[in-house]
Design a protein around this motif. Structure first.
Motif: not given
Length: 514
Positions: A269-287
């Motif tokens: 059980t999670i109590g107080e969430v002071r701060i949270a963020s999300s991310f993904t594994d999208r893998a991209m590069q400029t040509t």
């Protein structure tokens, strides 16, 4: 009009601005955020690991001690060297959440290592890194303007203009260091290609009502992965949802708890969430890394999952590689094609890091095939050779640019050579110039080196350990550009110096004096 405009005052943009300022360029940095620092950039969510390669960069520019102080690092990492041997790393990092035992690393097998002042690995946070770099940039006269959002970019054959509201900023060159959602990349028309996400990851600073349900450390599970660092209230998890979470909105407490319960297999059980963020594994590069007078560095040029902490370190590598080359171009003494070597050298590194990230994601997938691979990987990284291989990748010591030489030292980050009087190579690089170390007793390269005395510092003297070399030429980014044996070939040295620093007469007129 400034020489160079940098968009983005994160670690990469600031590191690049420092390199350019050190080389005497006038630099303008535009940053969207109105002030330095934010909860997402401070510990614990902003915590990052600096690899040995990145730590070397701070050391060579005299910023390591301030960085350690800002990061709260008070101990020496690694065991004390015995009989001049390099220290053994105590922390090895991880591959796909599987921890590496640093004591298993075969230090003797790592390429061209010498005992030095730079640590193997530093745990820091983005706020500390940005604070140290901002102070350095200010000392160098860099103009940093915050609260400026770039909305348009245009260029001609002479300059680049960035529009921000009613204001227009002009410079001879522009470098986008504005992150994974780079505005500069989009506005300048760079092609961005790669693979779509397999998971959504979350980090949060929280309290747990029943923390005993989650074991500390990294844990791969049949449904994903979770990380718990109890001392800082830091929890992270990876949910293989195909990147379906809507990241335009912050994750709610209920959603975070549902994901954590799913990946941990507990009813925590999670109590107080002071701060949270999300991310993904999208893998991209400029040509490409350059379009006309616009260049990209860091996450603006390549994005991937944060697994293994490669993003920050790859970006710093971009900045230190580009800085001196762009400065030489600005000052008019760059040899033909020098600026093109930025992409030639760094694009393959970025591509390799993306593949390293993809390999970890494939190994973590919650299916029987990936779990079978996990068992194999655990066995491999438990061996001396396997641990050494992974450590090379994580530390950056695997990087070697193809500079057209068969000498095994050329193209690698230079060891921290120490002369008999105690002077170290790192001490000689604080002003951002190249360095010639002539280890021969009769100063064989002295006459040949004087023509480049502006951009190259010539230093003669025996080394405590010269690794079998008679002389080395080190570029401003710390990469060995040329190495000679006990009787170095002067003509070969001069060719290498001209390749990287231009003709001797040209650079002497435009370079800085000793």
């Amino acid at each position: 009009m400034h020489d160079v405009m940098v968009v983005g005052a994160g670690p990469v943009g600031l590191a690049l601005a420092c390199e350019l300022g050190l080389a005497g360029c006038s630099v303008l940095v535009l940053e969207r955020e109105p002030a330095l620092g934010s909860p997402l950039r401070a510990a614990p969510l902003g915590r990052r690991g600096l690899s040995a390669a990145s730590v070397e960069t701070f050391y060579r520019r005299g910023m390591l001690e301030p960085l350690l102080k800002a990061s709260g690092v008070q101990e020496v990492f690694g065991e004390a060297p015995e009989e001049g041997a390099p220290a053994r790393p105590r922390f090895g990092g991880h591959f796909a959440g599987m921890m590496l035992d640093g004591t298993q690393v075969d230090v003797a097998a790592l390429p061209f290592r010498l005992p030095g002042q730079a640590l193997e690995f530093v745990m820091t946070d983005l706020e500390a890194v940005e604070t140290v770099l901002t102070e350095q940039a200010s000392r160098l006269g860099v103009d940093i303007r915050r609260g400026v959002t770039v909305s348009a970019v245009s260029q001609n054959g002479e300059s680049v203009v960035a529009q921000a509201g009613a204001d227009a900023y002009e410079a001879r060159w522009l470098v986008g260091c504005d992150g994974g959602r780079s505005t500069v990349r989009r506005l300048a028309g760079f092609e961005f290609v790669g693979t779509e996400p397999q998971f959504t990851g979350y980090t949060m600073h929280t309290t747990l009502a029943d923390p005993e349900q989650l074991r500390p450390g990294f844990h791969l599970t049949p449904t994903g992965m979770y990380i718990r660092m109890p001392d800082a209230g830091y929890v992270a998890m990876v949910d293989f949802d195909g990147g379906a979470f809507d990241r335009s909105q912050p994750p709610t407490r209920d959603h975070l708890q549902a994901v954590l319960r799913s990946v941990s297999g507990t009813d925590v059980t999670i109590g107080e969430v002071r701060i949270a963020s999300s991310f993904t594994d999208r893998a991209m590069q400029t040509t490409a890394y350059r379009r006309g007078r616009v260049l990209l560095a860091g996450d603006a040029a390549h994005i991937h999952s944060p697994l293994g902490g490669q993003g920050l370190n790859t970006g710093i590598g971009d900045a230190v590689n580009l800085g001196w080359k762009l400065a030489a171009t600005v000052h008019g003494h760059a040899p033909d094609g020098l600026l093109d070597t930025y992409a030639d050298e760094r694009h393959p590194i970025g591509a390799a890091v993306l593949d390293w990230s993809r390999a970890q994601v494939a190994t973590m997938r919650p299916d029987p095939y990936a779990q079978a691979i996990q068992a194999v990987v655990r066995d491999l990284i438990g061996t001396r050779d396997g641990a050494t291989y992974v450590f090379e990748r994580l530390s950056g010591s695997w990087i070697r640019y193809d500079l057209g030489s068969e000498h095994p030292l050329v193209g690698r980050s230079a060891p921290d050579f120490c002369l008999e009087d105690g002077t170290r190579l790192g001490d000689l690089m604080e002003d951002g110039r190249g360095v010639v170390l002539d280890f021969t007793t009769d100063r064989l390269l002295h006459g040949s080196a004087t023509g480049w005395e502006g951009p190259i510092r010539y230093v003669a003297g025996a080394a405590r350990d010269d690794l079998g070399s008679g002389a080395v030429l080190v570029r401003p980014d710390g990469v060995v550009a040329w190495a000679g044996d006990r009787h170095p070939d002067r003509e070969a040295f001069e060719q290498a110096a001209a390749r990287w620093f231009g003709s001797p007469h040209h650079v002497s007129a435009g370079g800085r004096s000793s």
